[in-house]
Design an enzyme around this catalytic site. Structure first.
Site, PDB file in Angstrom:
ATOM      1  N   VAL A 198      27.023 -34.444  22.048  1.00  0.00           N
ATOM      2  CA  VAL A 198      25.702 -33.826  22.239  1.00  0.00           C
ATOM      3  C   VAL A 198      25.293 -33.705  23.710  1.00  0.00           C
ATOM      4  O   VAL A 198      24.297 -33.053  24.015  1.00  0.00           O
ATOM      5  CB  VAL A 198      24.560 -34.547  21.462  1.00  0.00           C
ATOM      6  CG1 VAL A 198      24.655 -34.304  19.984  1.00  0.00           C
ATOM      7  CG2 VAL A 198      24.494 -36.015  21.792  1.00  0.00           C
ATOM      8  N   TYR A 204      29.010 -49.286  20.985  1.00  0.00           N
ATOM      9  CA  TYR A 204      28.977 -47.858  20.634  1.00  0.00           C
ATOM     10  C   TYR A 204      28.081 -47.077  21.621  1.00  0.00           C
ATOM     11  O   TYR A 204      28.473 -46.036  22.149  1.00  0.00           O
ATOM     12  CB  TYR A 204      28.500 -47.706  19.187  1.00  0.00           C
ATOM     13  CG  TYR A 204      28.216 -46.285  18.777  1.00  0.00           C
ATOM     14  CD1 TYR A 204      29.242 -45.446  18.360  1.00  0.00           C
ATOM     15  CD2 TYR A 204      26.919 -45.765  18.843  1.00  0.00           C
ATOM     16  CE1 TYR A 204      28.973 -44.130  18.014  1.00  0.00           C
ATOM     17  CE2 TYR A 204      26.650 -44.464  18.493  1.00  0.00           C
ATOM     18  CZ  TYR A 204      27.674 -43.642  18.086  1.00  0.00           C
ATOM     19  OH  TYR A 204      27.417 -42.336  17.742  1.00  0.00           O
ATOM     20  N   TYR A 237      31.896 -31.727  14.153  1.00  0.00           N
ATOM     21  CA  TYR A 237      30.860 -31.988  13.146  1.00  0.00           C
ATOM     22  C   TYR A 237      31.045 -31.058  11.949  1.00  0.00           C
ATOM     23  O   TYR A 237      32.166 -30.779  11.557  1.00  0.00           O
ATOM     24  CB  TYR A 237      29.446 -31.836  13.744  1.00  0.00           C
ATOM     25  CG  TYR A 237      29.277 -32.491  15.089  1.00  0.00           C
ATOM     26  CD1 TYR A 237      29.500 -33.851  15.245  1.00  0.00           C
ATOM     27  CD2 TYR A 237      28.886 -31.759  16.203  1.00  0.00           C
ATOM     28  CE1 TYR A 237      29.335 -34.469  16.480  1.00  0.00           C
ATOM     29  CE2 TYR A 237      28.716 -32.371  17.443  1.00  0.00           C
ATOM     30  CZ  TYR A 237      28.948 -33.721  17.571  1.00  0.00           C
ATOM     31  OH  TYR A 237      28.789 -34.304  18.775  1.00  0.00           O
ATOM     32  N   LYS A 260      34.218 -41.297  20.838  1.00  0.00           N
ATOM     33  CA  LYS A 260      34.759 -41.736  19.543  1.00  0.00           C
ATOM     34  C   LYS A 260      36.281 -41.611  19.518  1.00  0.00           C
ATOM     35  O   LYS A 260      36.971 -42.377  18.856  1.00  0.00           O
ATOM     36  CB  LYS A 260      34.124 -40.926  18.405  1.00  0.00           C
ATOM     37  CG  LYS A 260      32.633 -41.260  18.235  1.00  0.00           C
ATOM     38  CD  LYS A 260      31.874 -40.294  17.356  1.00  0.00           C
ATOM     39  CE  LYS A 260      30.430 -40.762  17.182  1.00  0.00           C
ATOM     40  NZ  LYS A 260      29.479 -39.742  16.862  1.00  0.00           N
ATOM     41  N   SER A 272      29.640 -38.238  21.898  1.00  0.00           N
ATOM     42  CA  SER A 272      30.570 -38.436  20.770  1.00  0.00           C
ATOM     43  C   SER A 272      32.050 -38.318  21.111  1.00  0.00           C
ATOM     44  O   SER A 272      32.889 -38.726  20.312  1.00  0.00           O
ATOM     45  CB  SER A 272      30.274 -37.421  19.674  1.00  0.00           C
ATOM     46  OG  SER A 272      29.285 -37.912  18.832  1.00  0.00           O
TER      47      SER A 272
END
Ligand code: GLN
Length: 324
Positions: A275, A205, A257, A84, A81
């Site tokens: 993760v 992605y 998160y 991102k 992540s």
């Protein structure tokens, strides 16, 4: 060499040895928690499931090139992540703030990173670019504009690490197990907000999630953000300061998160986790901090890294709202 941490309290000026000591203590705090067997590695793909939960590394990188290292800061793992942030940086550079945030909001969601509920029932636009739905929306802005090779090149530049590659094994597994992300893409398409083909979008992605980085590469990315978008070694400006302010604000409110609120109060450093066990931080020294510990807590954040950051932030007064 002395580093000024912007504080006028007694540890406002801190030398490298003292900083190393604080990193060592933070690292030991993280190791303690791993010794007790706390945390679990992500197991949705084999490449992550076979990680050793006892692995742990911390890298601090300063503007003069000094590195503070605990553990194996060159070991590679998948960025997940944290990519991102790279996608968002490229989107801002390409389209500017107004256009990007016509397609994705900038609100913390309070839900898990891959949640679909509010997207289906409450809002048409994804909550923010750092949860899966928002990152997939951002990827749909980029996929027709850039090839994966160009995106990889951006990632190398922003992390100041020319050795970043696509981890093919992770990519294949992401592709094979990624149906929830496909569901998000099709849901966005059904609402008329996705800007490109869903299959092509999630493919970009997945590939960006599968970049192999090290704690040092994450420290590099953190340092560039801490320097307001400049590579402090080449002095090249990679992202405009205004965009970096926007990225760091969203990292602060949404980067960990549904633990972002507590992390913001306790640690108070703009950060993004993945993760794969990585956490990337942009500290105001300026300093980049990259951490990697694949054992995750219940929110999906590296358990040892969060523990270490609590200590490092408190001792070095890195909280953005610390008194000055
Ligand atoms: N590849 C993961 C996913 O898309 C990345 C998520 C994460 O790091 N939180 O589900």
């Amino acid at each position: 060499m002395h580093y000024y941490t912007y504080n006028r309290d007694p540890i406002g000026f801190i030398d490298k040895a003292a900083m190393e000591q604080v990193f060592r203590e933070g690292y030991e705090n993280g190791l303690d928690i791993l010794e007790r067997g706390e945390g679990k590695v992500a197991d949705y793909i084999p490449a992550l499931a076979k990680a050793d939960p006892k692995d742990f590394a911390i890298c601090g990188m300063l503007i003069n090139g000094d590195i503070i290292a605990q553990g194996d800061i060159d070991r590679r793992f998948s960025i997940q992540s944290i990519s991102k942030v790279i996608n968002l940086a490229v989107a801002l550079r390409t389209y500017g703030v107004d256009e990007v945030f016509r397609h994705v909001m900038m609100e913390p969601s309070g839900d898990e990173f891959n949640s679909i509920i509010k997207l289906d029932t409450k809002n048409s636009l994804p909550f923010n670019p750092l949860i899966n739905a928002g990152a997939i929306e951002v990827a749909s802005m980029l996929v027709e504009k850039y090839t994966f090779e160009e995106m990889l090149q951006f990632a190398r530049e922003l992390c100041m690490d020319p050795s970043i590659e696509l981890d093919e094994e992770v990519y294949r597994s992401e592709f094979e197990t990624g149906n929830r992300n496909r569901a998000i893409a099709y849901l966005l398409q059904s609402k008329g907000v996705l800007l490109a083909d869903p299959q092509k979008t999630v493919d970009l992605y997945f590939k960006m999630c599968s970049l192999s980085v090290s704690a040092k590469s994450l420290a590099g990315l953190g340092l560039v953000l801490a320097c307001d978008g400049m590579n402090p070694f080449s002095r090249e400006s990679l992202i405009r300061p205004g965009y970096v302010r926007c990225i760091k604000s969203i990292m602060f409110t949404c980067g960990l998160y549904d633990y972002s609120g507590e992390f913001g109060v306790d640690v108070g450093i703009p950060a993004k986790s993945g993760v794969g066990g990585g956490i990337m931080c942009a500290a105001r020294v300026p300093m980049g901090i990259g951490l990697w510990g694949p054992a995750l807590d219940e929110h999906g954040n590296s358990i040892a890294s969060v523990r270490a950051l609590e200590h490092i932030s408190h001792r070095l007064h890195l909280h953005v709202f610390d008194y000055r």
